[in-house]
Scaffold this motif. Sequence first.
Motif, PDB file in Angstrom:
ATOM      1  N   ARG A 119       4.050  14.666 -49.298  1.00 29.48           N
ATOM      2  CA  ARG A 119       4.296  14.666 -47.856  1.00 29.48           C
ATOM      3  C   ARG A 119       3.354  13.694 -47.143  1.00 29.48           C
ATOM      4  N   GLN A 120       2.093  13.635 -47.607  1.00 27.42           N
ATOM      5  CA  GLN A 120       1.117  12.748 -46.959  1.00 27.42           C
ATOM      6  C   GLN A 120       1.535  11.287 -47.107  1.00 27.42           C
ATOM      7  N   PHE A 121       2.017  10.947 -48.309  1.00 22.88           N
ATOM      8  CA  PHE A 121       2.443   9.558 -48.517  1.00 22.88           C
ATOM      9  C   PHE A 121       3.642   9.229 -47.627  1.00 22.88           C
ATOM     10  N   PHE A 122       4.592  10.159 -47.532  1.00 19.22           N
ATOM     11  CA  PHE A 122       5.773   9.895 -46.703  1.00 19.22           C
ATOM     12  C   PHE A 122       5.376   9.716 -45.240  1.00 19.22           C
ATOM     13  N   ALA A 123       4.363  10.443 -44.804  1.00 25.06           N
ATOM     14  CA  ALA A 123       3.900  10.296 -43.415  1.00 25.06           C
ATOM     15  C   ALA A 123       3.354   8.888 -43.190  1.00 25.06           C
ATOM     16  N   VAL A 124       2.610   8.367 -44.175  1.00 26.32           N
ATOM     17  CA  VAL A 124       2.071   7.004 -44.060  1.00 26.32           C
ATOM     18  C   VAL A 124       3.214   5.989 -44.098  1.00 26.32           C
ATOM     19  N   LEU A 125       4.165   6.210 -44.998  1.00 21.08           N
ATOM     20  CA  LEU A 125       5.315   5.297 -45.119  1.00 21.08           C
ATOM     21  C   LEU A 125       6.098   5.245 -43.804  1.00 21.08           C
ATOM     22  N   GLU A 126       6.320   6.411 -43.198  1.00 20.16           N
ATOM     23  CA  GLU A 126       7.060   6.447 -41.929  1.00 20.16           C
ATOM     24  C   GLU A 126       6.266   5.765 -40.820  1.00 20.16           C
ATOM     25  N   ALA A 127       4.956   5.968 -40.821  1.00 18.72           N
ATOM     26  CA  ALA A 127       4.123   5.313 -39.803  1.00 18.72           C
ATOM     27  C   ALA A 127       4.188   3.795 -39.968  1.00 18.72           C
ATOM     28  N   CYS A 128       4.194   3.331 -41.206  1.00 18.29           N
ATOM     29  CA  CYS A 128       4.285   1.883 -41.464  1.00 18.29           C
ATOM     30  C   CYS A 128       5.650   1.347 -41.014  1.00 18.29           C
ATOM     31  N   ALA A 129       6.711   2.095 -41.286  1.00 17.71           N
ATOM     32  CA  ALA A 129       8.052   1.659 -40.874  1.00 17.71           C
ATOM     33  C   ALA A 129       8.141   1.624 -39.354  1.00 17.71           C
ATOM     34  N   GLU A 130       7.470   2.578 -38.721  1.00 20.92           N
ATOM     35  CA  GLU A 130       7.499   2.667 -37.261  1.00 20.92           C
ATOM     36  C   GLU A 130       6.775   1.482 -36.619  1.00 20.92           C
ATOM     37  N   LYS A 131       5.802   0.924 -37.342  1.00 20.89           N
ATOM     38  CA  LYS A 131       5.021  -0.192 -36.794  1.00 20.89           C
ATOM     39  C   LYS A 131       5.767  -1.523 -36.870  1.00 20.89           C
ATOM     40  N   LEU A 132       6.872  -1.561 -37.603  1.00 23.91           N
ATOM     41  CA  LEU A 132       7.639  -2.811 -37.668  1.00 23.91           C
ATOM     42  C   LEU A 132       8.198  -3.119 -36.282  1.00 23.91           C
ATOM     43  N   PRO A 133       8.264  -4.400 -35.899  1.00 23.06           N
ATOM     44  CA  PRO A 133       8.910  -4.741 -34.628  1.00 23.06           C
ATOM     45  C   PRO A 133      10.325  -4.159 -34.584  1.00 23.06           C
ATOM     46  N   ALA A 134      10.817  -3.869 -33.372  1.00 23.06           N
ATOM     47  CA  ALA A 134      12.043  -3.071 -33.229  1.00 23.06           C
ATOM     48  C   ALA A 134      13.239  -3.619 -33.999  1.00 23.06           C
ATOM     49  N   THR A 135      13.565  -4.886 -33.794  1.00 19.14           N
ATOM     50  CA  THR A 135      14.750  -5.438 -34.454  1.00 19.14           C
ATOM     51  C   THR A 135      14.581  -5.436 -35.968  1.00 19.14           C
ATOM     52  N   MET A 136      13.412  -5.871 -36.409  1.00 23.81           N
ATOM     53  CA  MET A 136      13.124  -5.906 -37.845  1.00 23.81           C
ATOM     54  C   MET A 136      13.199  -4.493 -38.437  1.00 23.81           C
ATOM     55  N   GLY A 137      12.637  -3.534 -37.707  1.00 21.85           N
ATOM     56  CA  GLY A 137      12.644  -2.155 -38.186  1.00 21.85           C
ATOM     57  C   GLY A 137      14.052  -1.598 -38.296  1.00 21.85           C
ATOM     58  N   ARG A 138      14.880  -1.921 -37.308  1.00 18.68           N
ATOM     59  CA  ARG A 138      16.259  -1.407 -37.340  1.00 18.68           C
ATOM     60  C   ARG A 138      17.017  -1.932 -38.548  1.00 18.68           C
ATOM     61  N   VAL A 139      16.955  -3.249 -38.780  1.00 16.99           N
ATOM     62  CA  VAL A 139      17.746  -3.788 -39.896  1.00 16.99           C
ATOM     63  C   VAL A 139      17.166  -3.330 -41.231  1.00 16.99           C
ATOM     64  N   PHE A 140      15.835  -3.212 -41.301  1.00 11.13           N
ATOM     65  CA  PHE A 140      15.219  -2.762 -42.561  1.00 11.13           C
ATOM     66  C   PHE A 140      15.660  -1.331 -42.888  1.00 11.13           C
ATOM     67  N   LEU A 141      15.673  -0.471 -41.873  1.00  7.77           N
ATOM     68  CA  LEU A 141      16.060   0.920 -42.132  1.00  7.77           C
ATOM     69  C   LEU A 141      17.568   1.074 -42.304  1.00  7.77           C
ATOM     70  N   MET A 142      18.341   0.156 -41.728  1.00  7.79           N
ATOM     71  CA  MET A 142      19.783   0.177 -42.033  1.00  7.79           C
ATOM     72  C   MET A 142      19.973  -0.034 -43.531  1.00  7.79           C
ATOM     73  N   ARG A 143      19.123  -0.888 -44.081  1.00  4.41           N
ATOM     74  CA  ARG A 143      19.207  -1.184 -45.521  1.00  4.41           C
ATOM     75  C   ARG A 143      18.635  -0.033 -46.352  1.00  4.41           C
ATOM     76  N   GLU A 144      17.474   0.474 -45.928  1.00  7.82           N
ATOM     77  CA  GLU A 144      16.738   1.402 -46.796  1.00  7.82           C
ATOM     78  C   GLU A 144      16.970   2.876 -46.491  1.00  7.82           C
ATOM     79  N   TRP A 145      17.337   3.202 -45.249  1.00  7.96           N
ATOM     80  CA  TRP A 145      17.569   4.625 -44.956  1.00  7.96           C
ATOM     81  C   TRP A 145      19.061   4.913 -44.862  1.00  7.96           C
TER      82      TRP A 145
END
Lengths: 190, 62
Positions: A119-145
């Motif tokens: 759970r701790q690792f997933f929290a860090v992973l989500e925080a890192c994904a959240e720090k991506l700039p908005a557009t980049m984060g959206r397309v990255f999570l479209m691919r990965e989530w």
Amino acid sequence: MPTLTIESQLAEHRGYLLRYARLQLRSDAWAEDAVSETMLAALSKPQSFGNRSQLKTWLVGILKHKVIDILRQRQREVCLADDESDGSEELEALMFQADGHFAARPADWGDPEQELSSRQFFAVLEACAEKLPATMGRVFLMREWLELSVEEICKELQLTPTNLYVQLHRARLRLRECLELNWFGNRAAP
Amino acid sequence: LRRTCKEVSALLVAREDRALPVAERLALRLHLAACKACPVFERQLLTMRNALQSWRGYTING
């Protein structure tokens, strides 16, 4: 559990669904819409849930479809360039010397299979994904989530493959850097 | 076929999202066999891939 109404069960999961909708959509208003649509869909067809899986699993499945619908509807806004320089050039300049060699040899992350499911690792992973700039984060999570293919993302957002590859490339480098700083680097510390 | 670590790392990242042409796959393989740093970077990307897969399961299953 049997005494709980479907409405109260759904309400219990609202916060959880909002968290992932926000992470993917980068907009509180869009996330609220996606979760509300999910709740309405669940309430309109509770019989399709039955007991074939966990309620939350079923809801996340619905949410993913609603998120894709919103990304499709908001396509123009989804693809707006991020305002600030995204720092990718600086990141590459730090990683490599002028001759193309690594500035510092990449750290060995070991084979941390167990801890990568914590759970701790997933929290860090989500925080890192959240720090991506908005557009980049959206397309990255479209691919990965959302697990969409490159072709599907290009079609939904009217992006060229080249443009999408650049965004995904930058997102992966930034995620790697963030995990290195916030998880793998800390792990070795005393 | 000679590539720098910077070029090879870009190919390794690109490989996560698209199939590489045969010339790039060959250049990658030759470089990875001769380089000490790039295979470590390659393992980091594999770890990230596994981590993202686990996280996806975690969000579907909290």
